[in-house]
Design a protein around this motif. Structure first.
Motif, PDB file in Angstrom:
ATOM      1  N   GLY A 189      10.556  60.833  12.082  1.00  0.00           N
ATOM      2  CA  GLY A 189      11.440  61.888  11.595  1.00  0.00           C
ATOM      3  C   GLY A 189      12.802  61.430  11.108  1.00  0.00           C
ATOM      4  O   GLY A 189      13.573  62.247  10.583  1.00  0.00           O
ATOM      5  N   TYR A 190      13.112  60.154  11.270  1.00  0.00           N
ATOM      6  CA  TYR A 190      14.407  59.637  10.825  1.00  0.00           C
ATOM      7  C   TYR A 190      14.243  58.719   9.615  1.00  0.00           C
ATOM      8  O   TYR A 190      13.203  58.075   9.449  1.00  0.00           O
ATOM      9  CB  TYR A 190      15.097  58.858  11.951  1.00  0.00           C
ATOM     10  N   LEU A 191      15.278  58.659   8.808  1.00  0.00           N
ATOM     11  CA  LEU A 191      15.317  57.732   7.694  1.00  0.00           C
ATOM     12  C   LEU A 191      16.007  56.454   8.159  1.00  0.00           C
ATOM     13  O   LEU A 191      17.115  56.491   8.696  1.00  0.00           O
ATOM     14  CB  LEU A 191      16.093  58.329   6.518  1.00  0.00           C
ATOM     15  N   TYR A 192      15.334  55.336   7.965  1.00  0.00           N
ATOM     16  CA  TYR A 192      15.919  54.032   8.283  1.00  0.00           C
ATOM     17  C   TYR A 192      16.261  53.333   6.978  1.00  0.00           C
ATOM     18  O   TYR A 192      15.416  53.215   6.088  1.00  0.00           O
ATOM     19  CB  TYR A 192      14.956  53.186   9.110  1.00  0.00           C
ATOM     20  N   LEU A 201      21.093  47.792   9.713  1.00  0.00           N
ATOM     21  CA  LEU A 201      19.982  48.732   9.818  1.00  0.00           C
ATOM     22  C   LEU A 201      20.589  50.057  10.256  1.00  0.00           C
ATOM     23  O   LEU A 201      21.269  50.124  11.283  1.00  0.00           O
ATOM     24  CB  LEU A 201      18.946  48.249  10.828  1.00  0.00           C
ATOM     25  N   ILE A 202      20.354  51.094   9.478  1.00  0.00           N
ATOM     26  CA  ILE A 202      20.983  52.392   9.721  1.00  0.00           C
ATOM     27  C   ILE A 202      19.915  53.431  10.025  1.00  0.00           C
ATOM     28  O   ILE A 202      18.999  53.636   9.229  1.00  0.00           O
ATOM     29  CB  ILE A 202      21.794  52.837   8.484  1.00  0.00           C
ATOM     30  N   LYS A 203      20.034  54.070  11.170  1.00  0.00           N
ATOM     31  CA  LYS A 203      19.155  55.179  11.535  1.00  0.00           C
ATOM     32  C   LYS A 203      19.865  56.462  11.136  1.00  0.00           C
ATOM     33  O   LYS A 203      20.953  56.756  11.623  1.00  0.00           O
ATOM     34  CB  LYS A 203      18.871  55.153  13.041  1.00  0.00           C
ATOM     35  N   LYS A 210      23.700  62.979   8.923  1.00  0.00           N
ATOM     36  CA  LYS A 210      24.588  62.122   9.708  1.00  0.00           C
ATOM     37  C   LYS A 210      23.870  60.873  10.200  1.00  0.00           C
ATOM     38  O   LYS A 210      22.643  60.826  10.324  1.00  0.00           O
ATOM     39  CB  LYS A 210      25.160  62.889  10.903  1.00  0.00           C
ATOM     40  N   THR A 211      24.666  59.857  10.459  1.00  0.00           N
ATOM     41  CA  THR A 211      24.166  58.598  10.995  1.00  0.00           C
ATOM     42  C   THR A 211      23.948  58.735  12.495  1.00  0.00           C
ATOM     43  O   THR A 211      24.809  59.235  13.217  1.00  0.00           O
ATOM     44  CB  THR A 211      25.168  57.458  10.714  1.00  0.00           C
ATOM     45  N   ILE A 212      22.803  58.257  12.955  1.00  0.00           N
ATOM     46  CA  ILE A 212      22.501  58.271  14.385  1.00  0.00           C
ATOM     47  C   ILE A 212      22.896  56.951  15.032  1.00  0.00           C
ATOM     48  O   ILE A 212      23.438  56.912  16.131  1.00  0.00           O
ATOM     49  CB  ILE A 212      21.001  58.537  14.621  1.00  0.00           C
ATOM     50  N   LYS A 213      22.630  55.862  14.317  1.00  0.00           N
ATOM     51  CA  LYS A 213      22.880  54.545  14.892  1.00  0.00           C
ATOM     52  C   LYS A 213      23.003  53.505  13.792  1.00  0.00           C
ATOM     53  O   LYS A 213      22.370  53.615  12.740  1.00  0.00           O
ATOM     54  CB  LYS A 213      21.737  54.164  15.834  1.00  0.00           C
ATOM     55  N   LYS A 214      23.833  52.478  14.035  1.00  0.00           N
ATOM     56  CA  LYS A 214      23.943  51.337  13.138  1.00  0.00           C
ATOM     57  C   LYS A 214      23.697  50.066  13.945  1.00  0.00           C
ATOM     58  O   LYS A 214      24.270  49.895  15.023  1.00  0.00           O
ATOM     59  CB  LYS A 214      25.321  51.274  12.479  1.00  0.00           C
ATOM     60  N   ILE A 215      22.865  49.193  13.428  1.00  0.00           N
ATOM     61  CA  ILE A 215      22.534  47.947  14.108  1.00  0.00           C
ATOM     62  C   ILE A 215      22.844  46.792  13.173  1.00  0.00           C
ATOM     63  O   ILE A 215      22.386  46.766  12.031  1.00  0.00           O
ATOM     64  CB  ILE A 215      21.052  47.905  14.521  1.00  0.00           C
ATOM     65  N   ARG A 248      11.784  47.426  20.263  1.00  0.00           N
ATOM     66  CA  ARG A 248      12.608  47.449  21.480  1.00  0.00           C
ATOM     67  C   ARG A 248      13.788  46.471  21.385  1.00  0.00           C
ATOM     68  O   ARG A 248      14.809  46.663  22.041  1.00  0.00           O
ATOM     69  CB  ARG A 248      11.763  47.166  22.711  1.00  0.00           C
ATOM     70  N   GLN A 249      13.632  45.409  20.550  1.00  0.00           N
ATOM     71  CA  GLN A 249      14.751  44.516  20.309  1.00  0.00           C
ATOM     72  C   GLN A 249      15.915  45.257  19.664  1.00  0.00           C
ATOM     73  O   GLN A 249      17.064  45.001  19.947  1.00  0.00           O
ATOM     74  CB  GLN A 249      14.327  43.385  19.360  1.00  0.00           C
ATOM     75  N   LEU A 250      15.561  46.178  18.779  1.00  0.00           N
ATOM     76  CA  LEU A 250      16.583  46.893  18.027  1.00  0.00           C
ATOM     77  C   LEU A 250      17.085  48.138  18.758  1.00  0.00           C
ATOM     78  O   LEU A 250      17.965  48.838  18.268  1.00  0.00           O
ATOM     79  CB  LEU A 250      16.013  47.304  16.659  1.00  0.00           C
ATOM     80  N   ARG A 251      16.441  48.449  19.895  1.00  0.00           N
ATOM     81  CA  ARG A 251      16.819  49.613  20.714  1.00  0.00           C
ATOM     82  C   ARG A 251      16.751  50.900  19.907  1.00  0.00           C
ATOM     83  O   ARG A 251      17.646  51.748  19.957  1.00  0.00           O
ATOM     84  CB  ARG A 251      18.207  49.423  21.309  1.00  0.00           C
ATOM     85  N   ILE A 252      15.698  51.021  19.126  1.00  0.00           N
ATOM     86  CA  ILE A 252      15.531  52.203  18.286  1.00  0.00           C
ATOM     87  C   ILE A 252      15.050  53.387  19.121  1.00  0.00           C
ATOM     88  O   ILE A 252      14.097  53.249  19.870  1.00  0.00           O
ATOM     89  CB  ILE A 252      14.533  51.895  17.144  1.00  0.00           C
TER      90      ILE A 252
END
Length: 252
Positions: A189-192, A201-203, A210-215, A248-252
């Motif tokens: 359901g999210y755009l990466y 990498l942007i969730k 809105k941005t959920i997370k940036k890695i 899991r490395q990226l903690r998505i």
């Protein structure tokens, strides 16, 4: 009007990623995963298409033609492959099994009377993705954020209409606030998105804008992204490789 989406107060996660290099593919620019065959399909800047396993074994190499292929996604509803072509600013529709070209659709350059997809030798279509409902999105890659005067191509995402005519309309323009978005995919359901210039990498929640997370990713030329069904994420590195991470490395 073009919506302006604001990113506020988000911390960038710095993670020791240790990507696994699956296989070397020159100028790898786009990648997608086919669930029904458990295969990856990669495109490059020189018009080549590769079918490979999730272990990195190349099963087929196919020359489509003189195209600057910059993105690929799997149209699950129609069992087709959609490829983004830079320069021509078009979408190619391919037979998923044979890889044969069926149709080329140009994208109209104007939205609400404003030319948002400008002709340029330096910028253009760089990524393509389909969400769970079947809506198609492309990234207009640029190293500048949106400018109201639109004197140059800006880094925005375009929602594209149906691919049933010679030209597809731009239905909506998303100004996400990032530069150089070179890879996109939808997952859960999210755009990466990947920013080649920023190694990010942007969730992104495209519905809530809105941005959920940036890695922060390891330094490479991230020009394609996809997920498989076994907890892996793949990145097409334009320097000449396919990289694999565990989600899991990226903690998505």
């Amino acid at each position: 009007m073009i919506a302006r989406y604001i990113v506020v107060g988000l911390l960038v996660c710095f993670i020791n990623l240790n990507a696994k290099e699956l296989v070397k593919i020159p100028e790898a620019s786009g990648i997608c995963y086919i669930p029904k065959t458990d295969m990856l399909i990669v495109v490059n800047d020189e018009g080549w298409i590769y079918k490979l396993t999730t272990k990195g074994k190349i099963k087929r190499k196919f020359y489509l033609g003189k195209y600057d292929l910059e993105g690929i996604t799997y149209d699950f509803k129609n069992d087709k492959l959609l490829l983004a072509v830079e320069g021509k600013e078009s979408i190619l529709i391919l037979n998923r099994a044979s890889l044969e070209l069926e149709k080329e659709i140009k994208i109209k350059r104007k939205f609400d009377g404003v030319e948002v997809l400008k002709k340029s030798k330096k910028t253009g279509l760089e990524a393509i993705a389909i969400d769970d409902s079947g809506d198609i999105y492309v990234s207009n890659q640029s190293k500048i954020t949106y400018d109201k005067k639109l004197k140059e191509n800006a880094s925005v995402i375009l929602k594209i209409g149906a691919l049933d005519k010679k030209k597809a309309k731009i239905k909506e323009v998303y100004n996400h606030g990032y530069i150089d978005i070179a890879g996109m995919t939808f997952h859960d359901g999210y755009l990466y998105m990947t920013s080649d210039k920023k190694n990010l990498l942007i969730k992104y929640d495209i519905k809530k804008n809105k941005t959920i997370k940036k890695i922060k990713l390891d330094k490479s030329a991230q020009e394609g992204i996809c997920f498989d069904n076994d907890g892996h994420i793949y990145i097409a590195d334009d320097n000449g490789a396919i990289l694999q991470y565990k989600t899991r490395q990226l903690r998505i």
